[in-house]
Design an enzyme around this catalytic site. Structure first.
Site, PDB file in Angstrom:
ATOM      1  N   ASP A  59       0.853  -1.187   0.000  1.00 16.26           N
ATOM      2  CA  ASP A  59       0.000   0.000   0.000  1.00 16.26           C
ATOM      3  C   ASP A  59       0.890   1.238   0.000  1.00 16.26           C
ATOM      4  O   ASP A  59       1.817   1.351   0.812  1.00 16.26           O
ATOM      5  CB  ASP A  59      -0.907   0.016   1.230  1.00 16.26           C
ATOM      6  CG  ASP A  59      -1.995   1.073   1.104  1.00 16.26           C
ATOM      7  OD1 ASP A  59      -2.883   0.903   0.259  1.00 16.26           O
ATOM      8  OD2 ASP A  59      -1.932   2.070   1.852  1.00 16.26           O
ATOM      9  N   LEU A  60       0.648   2.160  -0.928  1.00 14.78           N
ATOM     10  CA  LEU A  60       1.484   3.351  -1.044  1.00 14.78           C
ATOM     11  C   LEU A  60       1.212   4.313   0.105  1.00 14.78           C
ATOM     12  O   LEU A  60       0.064   4.513   0.508  1.00 14.78           O
ATOM     13  CB  LEU A  60       1.236   4.050  -2.381  1.00 14.78           C
ATOM     14  CG  LEU A  60       1.534   3.246  -3.653  1.00 14.78           C
ATOM     15  CD1 LEU A  60       1.307   4.113  -4.882  1.00 14.78           C
ATOM     16  CD2 LEU A  60       2.950   2.691  -3.644  1.00 14.78           C
ATOM     17  N   ASP A  88      -4.093   2.522  -5.069  1.00 17.06           N
ATOM     18  CA  ASP A  88      -2.670   2.542  -4.737  1.00 17.06           C
ATOM     19  C   ASP A  88      -2.264   1.264  -4.010  1.00 17.06           C
ATOM     20  O   ASP A  88      -1.319   1.262  -3.222  1.00 17.06           O
ATOM     21  CB  ASP A  88      -2.335   3.767  -3.887  1.00 17.06           C
ATOM     22  CG  ASP A  88      -3.134   3.813  -2.589  1.00 17.06           C
ATOM     23  OD1 ASP A  88      -4.044   2.986  -2.432  1.00 17.06           O
ATOM     24  OD2 ASP A  88      -2.849   4.681  -1.744  1.00 17.06           O
TER      25      ASP A  88
END
Length: 641
Positions: free
Chosen positions: A258-259, A301
């Protein structure tokens, strides 16, 4: 047989027409030379006592020997698959020239023999000329030019010889042979034309099949590839995960990436820069993919990781991914930086099903974000249930005062030509006392997991109706529905009831649905959408171009609008992107649907959208989402000005 073999093996390479023609000719030339050799030997034999030896044995022996040599040359196997069009044409030209030479030699030899013997021998010569030339013509049916030249040369010479020498019976035989030859040549030409048409149709069929195969392969790749990053997509990821589990792999790890700091980039710089960041990260991650490593974009993302190795190797790869993502990204004059958190679950520790592995990887991701943000965390059994991703969100949602914590903001939708506001899209917001501002997609996911989706939808819709009364210009409002909303009759009837009580005209409400939400239960979706449309509401298909069933949905369901996904908007600067959007707009126009293009972030994109003929546009360049009060206040300022 050629057609049958191609049906059985559609991937077989199709030979060029000239090579195919030579293949057919190759099967018929050996019988031609055999016929010439046998007939010449018979003619020489019947003239052995009446004609000179050099003529019946010498010349005949030479001619028969040539025939036998050529018969063997044509009978030997060849590699037609390696033959080019030029070499095939050259061989057929040589065959034509040799046919002329041999035809002249054989007819000359036969007419010289005709100078000897009695009526039986003369009759045998006439029979030799007629039967042999007609047999040769049939054998040359796949080379009609050579057949006509040989036939014309032999029959013409024999006809002239008979007219000059007589008698009348022989002249009649010659004329009869000429007429029969003309008919046979006509039939031969018609047959060859049919052959050419058949071969051309097979060539066209092969080309169409090859094109269909290419399109199928492209569609297969597109169906398993994320359009923005070029990485495998969610479907491909879980297919590969299932394949690895079914293969009995003993060493395997599943990861969820996960960004970090990505949402602020979207909010501050717009989705164009956000998409640019994802594309750059996609290229970096593609360089890490190998036969042991699969990285896929799961959505937004979030990325997925599969490592076919022991957990220690997976951790090293996870750390390498984190380092690759941390590297700065240039975006024009701006340098952007994002990080990532990564949760890993090993097959030996986290279960043996795809569901368990992914959920435990998600739990490890939650742990990484809480305690080791920007790093990689491996799931262990002692983490417990409290570490499962989304539990805190689910808990906060279940205990929330939704009437107070939920709200909606409105983003205007503009006419692409006049830039007048024609509608507003209502967007969900959740301000939780426990979690702070929660992204809309997290809210929806949690509501679907906890079974609260229908209640959340009704509260948000009620707030959207309240806001509609204060919006300027008295325009339409667009509201998003989830898959669970569509399959719940009570939710649909409650939406219609809320509209009626609010006094809002139902034609001012547009319900948006994504193509993926329709896959859940198409029959229930059709019933719900019919009820909404019968209630006077407008319908829009959202994120068009990204849903697997979007195209079929347009034909089956009663939509008024399609909203082209923002991922296409970022491609407006390129000719291919403009062609795709123009094609979608043309499709919509043919179905009498209006087009809305989402994600307009620059003036150039707005101009291109107008030139393509897009009806309506929406994006941060035109207006960010605002509360109804802010929009109302801005309208008062505009009027005062």
């Amino acid at each position: 047989m050629t057609v049958i073999s191609e049906i059985e093996n559609p991937s077989a390479e199709r030979l060029p027409l000239q090579v195919t023609q030579l293949q057919h000719l190759r099967r018929q030339i050996p019988p031609l030379y055999a016929l010439l050799a046998v007939n010449a030997s018979a003619l020489a034999f019947t003239h052995r006592h009446v004609a000179p030896t050099w003529l019946t044995l010498g010349v005949a022996g030479i001619l028969v020997t040539i025939c036998l040599v050529r018969l063997l040359a044509w009978a030997l196997p060849t590699k037609d698959g390696l033959m080019t069009i030029e070499s095939a044409e050259a061989q057929m030209r040589r065959t034509t020239l040799l046919g002329i030479v041999l035809a002249a030699a054989f007819v000359s030899w036969a007419l010289v023999l005709d100078q000897y013997g009695g009526p039986y021998e003369h009759g045998h010569v006439a029979m030799f000329v007629g039967v042999t030339v007609l047999g040769c013509v049939f054998c040359l049916s796949y080379l009609p030019r050579a057949a006509m030249i040989v036939c014309g040369l032999v029959i013409g010479t024999f006809l002239l010889y008979c007219f000059l020498r007589g008698p009348e019976a022989l002249i009649a035989i010659a004329i009869n042979l000429a007429l029969v030859s003309l008919v046979i040549i006509k039939v031969l030409n018609d047959s060859f034309s049919s052959f050419l048409k058949l071969e051309q149709s097979q060539q066209d069929l092969y080309a169409e099949r090859q094109q269909a195969n290419r399109l199928n392969e492209e569609n297969r790749v597109l169906a398993h590839t994320d359009a923005l990053t070029g990485l495998p997509n969610r479907r491909s990821f879980f297919n590969e995960l299932d394949r690895l589990l079914e293969s009995g792999s003993e060493e395997m790890s599943v990861g969820v990436i996960d960004l970090d700091r990505f949402k602020p980039i979207n909010d501050m710089y717009g989705h164009t820069q956000g998409d640019h960041v994802l594309r750059v990260l996609g290229k970096r991650l593609l360089n890490i993919i190998s036969h042991q490593v699969t990285i896929a974009r799961l959505g937004g993302d979030e990325f997925g990781l599969l490592v076919s190795a022991e957990s220690s190797v997976a951790i090293k790869i996870g750390d390498a991914i984190c380092e690759a993502i941390k590297a700065p990204i240039s975006a024009g004059d701006t340098v952007l930086s994002v990080g990532c958190s990564l949760g890993l679950a090993a097959l030996s520790e986290a279960g043996d099903t795809a569901h368990d592995l992914f959920d435990h990887a998600d739990a490890a991701l939650y742990q990484a974000k809480e305690r080791r943000k920007g790093g990689c965390v491996l799931y262990t059994k002692d983490m417990g249930e409290s570490l499962e991703s989304g539990k805190s969100v689910d808990s906060a949602l279940q205990s929330a005062n939704l009437g107070r914590e939920l709200s909606v903001v409105f983003q205007p939708i503009y006419d692409s030509r006049s830039l007048d506001i024609v509608a507003y899209e209502a967007l969900a917001r959740w301000n939780s006392p426990k979690l702070g501002l929660v992204p809309a997609e997290v809210l929806i996911s949690a509501a679907e997991r906890t079974g609260m989706m229908n209640g959340v939808t009704l509260i948000l819709f009620d707030k959207a109706l309240d806001g509609l009364r204060f919006l300027p210009y008295s325009k339409r409002v667009s509201f998003n529905l989830s898959a669970l909303d569509l399959i719940c009759e009570n939710t649909v009837s409650s939406l219609l009831s809320q509209m009626q009580k609010s006094g809002v005209c139902s034609s001012n409400i547009i319900f948006e649905l994504t193509g993926s939400s329709l896959i859940t239960d198409m029959a229930a979706a059709e019933s719900s959408l019919k009820a909404l449309r019968d209630g006077g509401c407008m319908l829009a298909l959202d994120d068009f171009g990204t849903g697997y069933s979007s195209l079929s949905s347009l034909h089956r369901l009663p939509f008024h609008y399609i909203k082209i996904d923002r991922s296409f908007t970022s491609r407006l600067s390129g000719s291919e992107g403009r062609k795709i959007i123009a094609a979608i707009r043309g499709l919509a126009q043919s179905l009498s649907l209006k087009c809305v293009l989402e994600g307009i972030e620059t003036e150039n994109q707005l101009i291109e959208a107008g030139l393509i003929g897009i009806d309506y546009v929406q994006g941060y360049y035109l207006s960010r989402p605002c509360s109804s009060e802010e929009l109302y206040a801005s309208s008062l300022v505009d009027k005062a000005v």
